[in-house]
Scaffold this motif. Structure first.
Motif, PDB file in Angstrom:
ATOM      1  N   ARG A   8       3.547   7.041  -3.863  1.00  0.00           N
ATOM      2  CA  ARG A   8       3.189   7.226  -5.274  1.00  0.00           C
ATOM      3  C   ARG A   8       3.064   8.727  -5.505  1.00  0.00           C
ATOM      4  NH1 ARG A   8       1.649   3.612  -8.646  1.00  0.00           N
ATOM      5  NH2 ARG A   8       0.985   2.154  -7.052  1.00  0.00           N
ATOM      6  N   VAL A   9       3.939   9.259  -6.356  1.00  0.00           N
ATOM      7  CA  VAL A   9       4.008  10.694  -6.606  1.00  0.00           C
ATOM      8  C   VAL A   9       3.402  11.008  -7.973  1.00  0.00           C
ATOM      9  CG1 VAL A   9       5.577  12.667  -6.833  1.00  0.00           C
ATOM     10  CG2 VAL A   9       6.110  10.839  -5.209  1.00  0.00           C
ATOM     11  N   GLU A  10       2.473  11.962  -8.000  1.00  0.00           N
ATOM     12  CA  GLU A  10       1.829  12.414  -9.245  1.00  0.00           C
ATOM     13  C   GLU A  10       2.349  13.807  -9.580  1.00  0.00           C
ATOM     14  OE1 GLU A  10      -0.981  11.228 -11.038  1.00  0.00           O
ATOM     15  OE2 GLU A  10      -1.517   9.495  -9.817  1.00  0.00           O
ATOM     16  N   THR A  11       2.822  13.989 -10.809  1.00  0.00           N
ATOM     17  CA  THR A  11       3.336  15.296 -11.211  1.00  0.00           C
ATOM     18  C   THR A  11       2.808  15.689 -12.587  1.00  0.00           C
ATOM     19  OG1 THR A  11       5.277  14.440 -12.363  1.00  0.00           O
ATOM     20  CG2 THR A  11       5.521  14.841 -10.003  1.00  0.00           C
ATOM     21  N   THR A  12       2.835  16.986 -12.864  1.00  0.00           N
ATOM     22  CA  THR A  12       2.529  17.482 -14.203  1.00  0.00           C
ATOM     23  C   THR A  12       3.733  18.196 -14.807  1.00  0.00           C
ATOM     24  OG1 THR A  12       1.566  19.457 -13.188  1.00  0.00           O
ATOM     25  CG2 THR A  12       0.033  17.733 -13.877  1.00  0.00           C
ATOM     26  N   THR A  68       9.082  16.009  -2.596  1.00  0.00           N
ATOM     27  CA  THR A  68       9.210  14.551  -2.474  1.00  0.00           C
ATOM     28  C   THR A  68      10.308  14.205  -1.477  1.00  0.00           C
ATOM     29  OG1 THR A  68       8.400  14.191  -4.731  1.00  0.00           O
ATOM     30  CG2 THR A  68       9.643  12.387  -3.718  1.00  0.00           C
ATOM     31  N   ARG A  69      11.440  14.886  -1.572  1.00  0.00           N
ATOM     32  CA  ARG A  69      12.553  14.634  -0.635  1.00  0.00           C
ATOM     33  C   ARG A  69      12.103  14.900   0.802  1.00  0.00           C
ATOM     34  NH1 ARG A  69      17.037  17.161  -2.938  1.00  0.00           N
ATOM     35  NH2 ARG A  69      17.897  15.151  -3.510  1.00  0.00           N
ATOM     36  N   LYS A  70      11.402  16.014   1.020  1.00  0.00           N
ATOM     37  CA  LYS A  70      10.949  16.361   2.373  1.00  0.00           C
ATOM     38  C   LYS A  70       9.948  15.335   2.892  1.00  0.00           C
ATOM     39  CE  LYS A  70       9.213  20.035   5.217  1.00  0.00           C
ATOM     40  NZ  LYS A  70       8.643  21.330   5.352  1.00  0.00           N
ATOM     41  N   LYS A  71       8.986  14.944   2.062  1.00  0.00           N
ATOM     42  CA  LYS A  71       7.978  13.959   2.474  1.00  0.00           C
ATOM     43  C   LYS A  71       8.640  12.627   2.803  1.00  0.00           C
ATOM     44  CE  LYS A  71       3.885  13.961   2.359  1.00  0.00           C
ATOM     45  NZ  LYS A  71       2.940  14.233   3.449  1.00  0.00           N
ATOM     46  N   MET A  72       9.599  12.203   1.984  1.00  0.00           N
ATOM     47  CA  MET A  72      10.245  10.911   2.195  1.00  0.00           C
ATOM     48  C   MET A  72      11.101  10.902   3.456  1.00  0.00           C
ATOM     49  SD  MET A  72      10.943   9.384  -1.549  1.00  0.00           S
ATOM     50  CE  MET A  72      11.232   7.762  -0.872  1.00  0.00           C
ATOM     51  N   SER A  73      11.613  12.061   3.856  1.00  0.00           N
ATOM     52  CA  SER A  73      12.429  12.115   5.069  1.00  0.00           C
ATOM     53  C   SER A  73      11.608  11.773   6.308  1.00  0.00           C
ATOM     54  CB  SER A  73      13.087  13.491   5.209  1.00  0.00           C
ATOM     55  OG  SER A  73      12.120  14.466   5.557  1.00  0.00           O
ATOM     56  N   SER A  74      10.287  11.940   6.225  1.00  0.00           N
ATOM     57  CA  SER A  74       9.424  11.647   7.375  1.00  0.00           C
ATOM     58  C   SER A  74       8.884  10.216   7.352  1.00  0.00           C
ATOM     59  CB  SER A  74       8.257  12.636   7.416  1.00  0.00           C
ATOM     60  OG  SER A  74       7.368  12.384   6.340  1.00  0.00           O
ATOM     61  N   LEU A  75       9.183   9.463   6.294  1.00  0.00           N
ATOM     62  CA  LEU A  75       8.675   8.095   6.166  1.00  0.00           C
ATOM     63  C   LEU A  75       9.690   7.084   6.695  1.00  0.00           C
ATOM     64  CD1 LEU A  75       7.222   8.232   2.530  1.00  0.00           C
ATOM     65  CD2 LEU A  75       5.978   8.461   4.677  1.00  0.00           C
ATOM     66  N   PRO A  76       9.216   5.947   7.190  1.00  0.00           N
ATOM     67  CA  PRO A  76      10.146   4.899   7.633  1.00  0.00           C
ATOM     68  C   PRO A  76      10.800   4.207   6.438  1.00  0.00           C
ATOM     69  CG  PRO A  76       7.888   4.113   7.816  1.00  0.00           C
ATOM     70  CD  PRO A  76       7.816   5.563   7.402  1.00  0.00           C
ATOM     71  N   SER A  77      11.950   3.636   6.662  1.00  0.00           N
ATOM     72  CA  SER A  77      12.647   2.890   5.622  1.00  0.00           C
ATOM     73  C   SER A  77      11.745   1.764   5.120  1.00  0.00           C
ATOM     74  CB  SER A  77      13.946   2.320   6.184  1.00  0.00           C
ATOM     75  OG  SER A  77      14.657   1.659   5.177  1.00  0.00           O
ATOM     76  N   GLY A  78      11.693   1.580   3.796  1.00  0.00           N
ATOM     77  CA  GLY A  78      10.854   0.541   3.208  1.00  0.00           C
ATOM     78  C   GLY A  78       9.463   1.016   2.815  1.00  0.00           C
ATOM     79  N   SER A 123       0.847  -1.182   0.000  1.00  0.00           N
ATOM     80  CA  SER A 123       0.000   0.000   0.000  1.00  0.00           C
ATOM     81  C   SER A 123       0.890   1.242   0.000  1.00  0.00           C
ATOM     82  CB  SER A 123      -0.888  -0.031   1.238  1.00  0.00           C
ATOM     83  OG  SER A 123      -1.586   1.174   1.337  1.00  0.00           O
ATOM     84  N   ALA A 124       0.796   2.016  -1.064  1.00  0.00           N
ATOM     85  CA  ALA A 124       1.632   3.207  -1.188  1.00  0.00           C
ATOM     86  C   ALA A 124       0.827   4.450  -0.825  1.00  0.00           C
ATOM     87  CB  ALA A 124       2.161   3.331  -2.612  1.00  0.00           C
ATOM     88  N   MET A 125       1.483   5.368  -0.137  1.00  0.00           N
ATOM     89  CA  MET A 125       0.894   6.664   0.162  1.00  0.00           C
ATOM     90  C   MET A 125       0.861   7.466  -1.140  1.00  0.00           C
ATOM     91  SD  MET A 125       2.853   9.688   2.133  1.00  0.00           S
ATOM     92  CE  MET A 125       2.336   9.380   3.792  1.00  0.00           C
ATOM     93  N   SER A 126      -0.224   8.164  -1.420  1.00  0.00           N
ATOM     94  CA  SER A 126      -0.304   9.015  -2.604  1.00  0.00           C
ATOM     95  C   SER A 126       0.133  10.431  -2.248  1.00  0.00           C
ATOM     96  CB  SER A 126      -1.726   9.045  -3.156  1.00  0.00           C
ATOM     97  OG  SER A 126      -2.051   7.818  -3.725  1.00  0.00           O
ATOM     98  N   TYR A 127       0.880  11.023  -3.146  1.00  0.00           N
ATOM     99  CA  TYR A 127       1.366  12.390  -2.937  1.00  0.00           C
ATOM    100  C   TYR A 127       1.138  13.164  -4.223  1.00  0.00           C
ATOM    101  CZ  TYR A 127       4.363  15.925  -0.736  1.00  0.00           C
ATOM    102  OH  TYR A 127       4.854  17.068  -0.157  1.00  0.00           O
ATOM    103  N   ASP A 128       0.197  14.085  -4.208  1.00  0.00           N
ATOM    104  CA  ASP A 128      -0.217  14.826  -5.401  1.00  0.00           C
ATOM    105  C   ASP A 128       0.589  16.112  -5.526  1.00  0.00           C
ATOM    106  OD1 ASP A 128      -1.475  16.093  -7.481  1.00  0.00           O
ATOM    107  OD2 ASP A 128      -3.489  15.938  -6.639  1.00  0.00           O
TER     108      ASP A 128
END
Length: 74
Positions: free
Chosen positions: A34-38, A20-30, A2-7
């Motif tokens: 899912r990142v959505e970009t335009t 994305t770098r900032k959001k990932m720094s707050s996530l646990p390893s592993g 289950s992946a977290m969505s990040y719009d």
């Protein structure tokens, strides 16, 4: 998995990578995200960011309006 969505649609370079770098720094390893970009440059920038920071880029997909990335944090 289950992946977290990040719009991040509507943001221009370099914001998708910075956020994305900032959001990932707050996530646990592993954790997966899912990142959505335009931003057209995200197709280059996000894979480069993953390579530089050692994250696994599981999937890259072109969408109607941009890109979708599935990333696993190292």
């Amino acid at each position: 998995m289950s992946a977290m969505s990040y719009d991040l649609r509507g943001l221009k370079c370099p914001l998708p990578v910075i956020k994305t770098r900032k959001k990932m720094s707050s996530l646990p390893s592993g954790a997966t995200i899912r990142v959505e970009t335009t931003d057209p440059l995200a197709g280059i920038d996000i894979p480069h960011f993953c390579n530089e920071d050692g994250h696994e880029l599981i999937e890259t997909e072109r969408t109607e309006s941009g890109h979708r990335f599935l990333i696993r944090k190292r």
